[in-house]
Design an enzyme around this catalytic site. Structure first.
Site, PDB file in Angstrom:
ATOM      1  N   SER A 245     -24.835 -75.150 -32.594  1.00  0.00           N
ATOM      2  CA  SER A 245     -23.460 -75.100 -33.068  1.00  0.00           C
ATOM      3  C   SER A 245     -22.525 -76.084 -32.384  1.00  0.00           C
ATOM      4  O   SER A 245     -21.502 -76.451 -32.960  1.00  0.00           O
ATOM      5  CB  SER A 245     -22.896 -73.680 -32.888  1.00  0.00           C
ATOM      6  OG  SER A 245     -22.884 -73.313 -31.516  1.00  0.00           O
ATOM      7  N   HIS A 273     -26.068 -70.893 -38.053  1.00  0.00           N
ATOM      8  CA  HIS A 273     -25.424 -72.106 -38.561  1.00  0.00           C
ATOM      9  C   HIS A 273     -26.350 -72.864 -39.517  1.00  0.00           C
ATOM     10  O   HIS A 273     -26.322 -74.093 -39.573  1.00  0.00           O
ATOM     11  CB  HIS A 273     -24.989 -72.995 -37.400  1.00  0.00           C
ATOM     12  CG  HIS A 273     -23.859 -72.420 -36.614  1.00  0.00           C
ATOM     13  ND1 HIS A 273     -22.531 -72.563 -36.999  1.00  0.00           N
ATOM     14  CD2 HIS A 273     -23.851 -71.664 -35.490  1.00  0.00           C
ATOM     15  CE1 HIS A 273     -21.760 -71.936 -36.123  1.00  0.00           C
ATOM     16  NE2 HIS A 273     -22.528 -71.385 -35.209  1.00  0.00           N
ATOM     17  N   LYS A 304     -20.678 -65.813 -41.384  1.00  0.00           N
ATOM     18  CA  LYS A 304     -20.343 -67.227 -41.537  1.00  0.00           C
ATOM     19  C   LYS A 304     -20.440 -67.603 -43.022  1.00  0.00           C
ATOM     20  O   LYS A 304     -19.511 -67.356 -43.777  1.00  0.00           O
ATOM     21  CB  LYS A 304     -21.241 -68.080 -40.638  1.00  0.00           C
ATOM     22  CG  LYS A 304     -20.924 -67.880 -39.151  1.00  0.00           C
ATOM     23  CD  LYS A 304     -21.774 -68.739 -38.260  1.00  0.00           C
ATOM     24  CE  LYS A 304     -21.324 -68.662 -36.802  1.00  0.00           C
ATOM     25  NZ  LYS A 304     -21.404 -67.332 -36.203  1.00  0.00           N
TER      26      LYS A 304
END
Length: 458
Positions: A245, A273, A304
């Site tokens: 990240s 991610h 996310k």
């Protein structure tokens, strides 16, 4: 009957109560000293307040100590019905930058809202429907009376999406990482971890009793040496982020899986991610690199790309998932995910599995930003990932430029030590599927102006 008993609380300014007594005073003094040290080091984290939904365009509001209005402290001007308040830069106290906002407001380039689903109308509608049908929450952990049909449906959907046997939900991926290693590994086993893995992986590994090895970041020669050393243990688990990240780089999973096969090890990846937008169908780095059948365990998040609300999960072999339901402490001792969160995550997965168009749109937008920034003279870390760290090196420069970007209506965040290594300060930019080409171009133009102003560009 209480006369003569010493008071245990005192009123502090503003009416708040604070504990009294020597120990409490000593604690307060120590904490205030530590907080001052954080401010002095320039690593204080201000929390800007958003007065709108999460999305590519934000409206910021203010309040709190250190907030500044346009024109100086207390001198805000109103434009378009919105006021912007922004805290000072603690690395550079002389910067007291703020301004009034005009709709559509600030361009947001620092959210994990990769697919733009945080405010998608169908995702919101699904959350409302789940709230109305299943209530606000369960007031229970899963194994007592906290499992509803929607929890089981979402777990089945996650497993199907990742093409795994089963899945288990957690309150966050941090909890999933805290719960996996302790339940799976014993003192007879070994875990081999990339040195730049996320803090939650590091903390999860600390909780287990396995033998711990740390290999240099994405260094396959070092990993092989550690695997050779770990042959004396019963089971070997290689643990890595799929996408890192802070740097926007992607783990070399093909090589990791080859080494794991050579040395009879298992592979674990954290896909926070990556889930939703990497790979042809958004399944993540294992799909992107063609090793879905070689990765044993996946941990990821619902907070996310998949709706952005909250929640995490582990997906993998059914016996492992069954064991986690029996022994994973964060699962056993945490309330079930609220129905609204489950509803929006489930809808986000539906949208993703119906079409890969959203996921595929990320590649072109990411390439547009990276190529234009490189052409302007900036160094962008990583490769082909929507996390685009603009490498600056100097912590003060990163802080000053981030504040000046906000002054131009672009919301980005500077990162410096201890979040990243000393001398590796950067501004992290994150591209979303809902950013338009015009949004991206405006961000690049602002970076170019600010970079020239502060000497980051010639």
């Amino acid at each position: 009957m209480w006369r003569g008993v010493a008071a245990v609380r005192l009123l502090r300014p503003g009416g708040a109560r604070a504990a009294s007594g020597t120990a409490a005073v000593q604690l307060r003094q120590r904490l205030e000293k530590e907080l001052e040290e954080i401010r002095g080091a320039g690593t204080w984290k201000n929390e800007r307040v958003i007065a709108s939904r999460q999305g590519p365009h934000l409206r910021l509001t203010g309040g709190g100590a250190g907030a500044y209005r346009a024109g100086g402290r207390g001198g805000g001007k109103r434009r378009g019905g919105a006021l912007g308040f922004f805290p000072r830069c603690d690395t550079c106290p002389s910067l007291s930058i703020s301004f009034s906002l005009s709709l559509p407001g600030i361009l947001n380039f620092c959210a994990n809202n990769y697919l733009g689903l945080s405010s998608h109308p169908e995702v919101i509608r699904a959350a409302v429907e789940a709230l109305e049908k299943f209530g606000a929450g369960l007031s229970s952990v899963r194994f007592i009376c906290g499992t509803q049909s929607i929890h089981k449906d979402l777990e089945e959907k996650i497993a199907r999406f990742h093409q795994r046997e089963d899945a288990i939900l957690y309150a966050s991926c941090f909890d999933a990482n805290a719960g996996i290693f302790e339940a799976l590994l014993t003192p007879e086993d070994a875990v081999l971890s990339d040195e730049l893995n996320h803090a939650s992986i590091i903390d999860g590994i600390r909780l287990c009793k396995a033998n711990k090895y740390r290999y240099k970041h994405m260094d396959m020669q070092d990993l092989e040496a550690k695997l050779q050393e770990a042959q004396k243990h019963r089971l070997r688990l290689v643990a890595t982020d799929g996408a890192f990240s802070m740097d926007g780089d992607i783990a070399p999973l093909r090589e990791i899986c080859q080494l794991a096969q050579k040395y009879n090890a298992l592979v674990f990846i954290d896909e926070c991610h990556a889930t939703g937008f990497l790979g042809p169908n958004g399944r993540g780095t294992d799909e992107l690199l063609g090793v879905m059948d070689k990765v044993t365990i996946i941990n990821s998040t619902l907070g996310k790309a998949l709706g952005g609300a909250a929640g995490g999960y582990t997906t993998g072999p059914k016996p492992l998932i069954d064991l986690l339901r029996q022994r994973s402490r964060p699962y056993l001792f945490s309330n079930s995910l609220p129905p609204a969160v489950v509803g929006c995550a489930s809808k986000a997965l539906d949208l993703l599995m119906e079409s890969n168009a959203i996921a595929q749109s990320m590649a072109a937008k990411t390439q547009r930003f990276r190529s234009k920034m490189t052409a302007a003279g900036f160094t962008i870390s990583g490769k082909d990932h929507p996390i685009c760290p603009v490498m600056l090196g100097d912590a003060r420069l990163a802080a000053v430029m981030a504040e000046d970007m906000l002054n131009r209506g672009i919301y980005v965040i500077g990162f410096s030590y201890p979040v990243v290594p000393k001398g590796k300060a950067r501004i992290r930019v994150q591209i979303s599927a809902v950013h338009s080409d015009e949004d991206i171009d405006r961000c690049v133009e602002a970076f170019t102006e600010v970079g020239r102003k502060h000497g980051a560009l010639p």
